[in-house]
Design a protein around this motif. Sequence first.
Motif, PDB file in Angstrom:
ATOM      1  N   TYR A   8       0.834  -1.199   0.000  1.00  0.00           N
ATOM      2  CA  TYR A   8       0.000   0.000   0.000  1.00  0.00           C
ATOM      3  C   TYR A   8       0.876   1.259   0.000  1.00  0.00           C
ATOM      4  O   TYR A   8       0.625   2.208  -0.754  1.00  0.00           O
ATOM      5  N   VAL A  23      -7.494   3.277  -6.500  1.00  0.00           N
ATOM      6  CA  VAL A  23      -8.034   2.705  -7.735  1.00  0.00           C
ATOM      7  C   VAL A  23      -7.154   1.550  -8.207  1.00  0.00           C
ATOM      8  O   VAL A  23      -7.639   0.480  -8.593  1.00  0.00           O
ATOM      9  N   SER A  24      -5.829   1.750  -8.173  1.00  0.00           N
ATOM     10  CA  SER A  24      -4.892   0.725  -8.617  1.00  0.00           C
ATOM     11  C   SER A  24      -4.976  -0.537  -7.773  1.00  0.00           C
ATOM     12  O   SER A  24      -4.903  -1.651  -8.294  1.00  0.00           O
ATOM     13  N   ARG A  26      -7.585  -1.397  -5.947  1.00  0.00           N
ATOM     14  CA  ARG A  26      -8.975  -1.813  -5.822  1.00  0.00           C
ATOM     15  C   ARG A  26      -9.412  -1.820  -4.348  1.00  0.00           C
ATOM     16  O   ARG A  26     -10.035  -2.771  -3.862  1.00  0.00           O
ATOM     17  N   LEU A  27      -9.052  -0.745  -3.666  1.00  0.00           N
ATOM     18  CA  LEU A  27      -9.446  -0.525  -2.282  1.00  0.00           C
ATOM     19  C   LEU A  27     -10.190   0.794  -2.190  1.00  0.00           C
ATOM     20  O   LEU A  27     -10.019   1.673  -3.041  1.00  0.00           O
ATOM     21  N   SER A  28     -10.978   0.934  -1.149  1.00  0.00           N
ATOM     22  CA  SER A  28     -11.580   2.244  -0.909  1.00  0.00           C
ATOM     23  C   SER A  28     -10.492   3.178  -0.382  1.00  0.00           C
ATOM     24  O   SER A  28      -9.563   2.745   0.315  1.00  0.00           O
TER      25      SER A  28
END
Length: 305
Positions: A8, A23-24, A26-28
């Motif tokens: 992260y 976005v990359s 795929r997390l909020s």
Amino acid sequence: MDIRKFDYFMSVAELGSFSRAAVSLRLSQPLLSRQVRTLEEELGLPLFYRNGRGVTLTQAGRCLLKNARTVRDAVEMTYNELNQLKSQLVGAAAIGMPTSVGRAVSVDLAQHFARHTPDVKLHIVEGLSSDIAEQIQQGRLDVAILYTPIRNQSILSDPVVVEHLVLVSAPGQGPDAPVSMDDLLRLPLVTSGPNQQLRRDLEQAARARGVQLNIAVEVDSLTSILQMVNVGLGHAVLPPSALVRHGLRDHFDVASFTDDIFHRTLYVGTGPQRSDAAPARQLAGVVKETLQRLAGPLTWDVIRA
């Protein structure tokens, strides 16, 4: 530390934005922000300067980015190595089985361990079925092949194969057709002692008919039973696996039985884990696979799920 936090952090650092990194990955974005904040709290240093246009690395952030990939790869490699160790069989392995079963299984089992798990120190114990059951209950065996499941919460017993017992006689003294229990009661028998499960089963079947077994010789040794049968002292009820080694079947008359009492289930019992032993469940899996692989007309039939 959760290794994912490095991923992260690196994604935010490389993209310069929590929103683009979210976005990359795929997390909020709120979840990603919390994960990075937790990493900063664990390290005790801020990793980013946050502003309306995105983020830039602090000195601590630049230091971490320089080493994060190396640390992440090292931790991942360590986890992989540890997972491989969990799947490998190492340590001691004490596996017990009745002598008759051992005649078909022991050599094949020893070869399997020598080829595939050389780090296991294998100890195969062959003996009377009652002795094998006693030893696994005492914690002296990791795995045992049993004729009767043990009613003990610390020992798991799984049915694996079924034996079809045969009547073994001296050459020229055996019957020409399958044998019933009534036929057997008229024959002199060479048999093991009264503590053995097969002997108890035969005696129970005889009592149900109001008669007793005709026991000529009682001996707790498979080798001696076969020798005494061979010289004509009596007949023996044995599993076909007892005749596997050295072409013994060619030296006897062998007849099948007609009654269900002469079908016996073999169980694989797994004992409590010993401190110096390989994982007992994995050992049991190897024993089960060996029994199933050796199934055939001269040994036993596999129990189908």
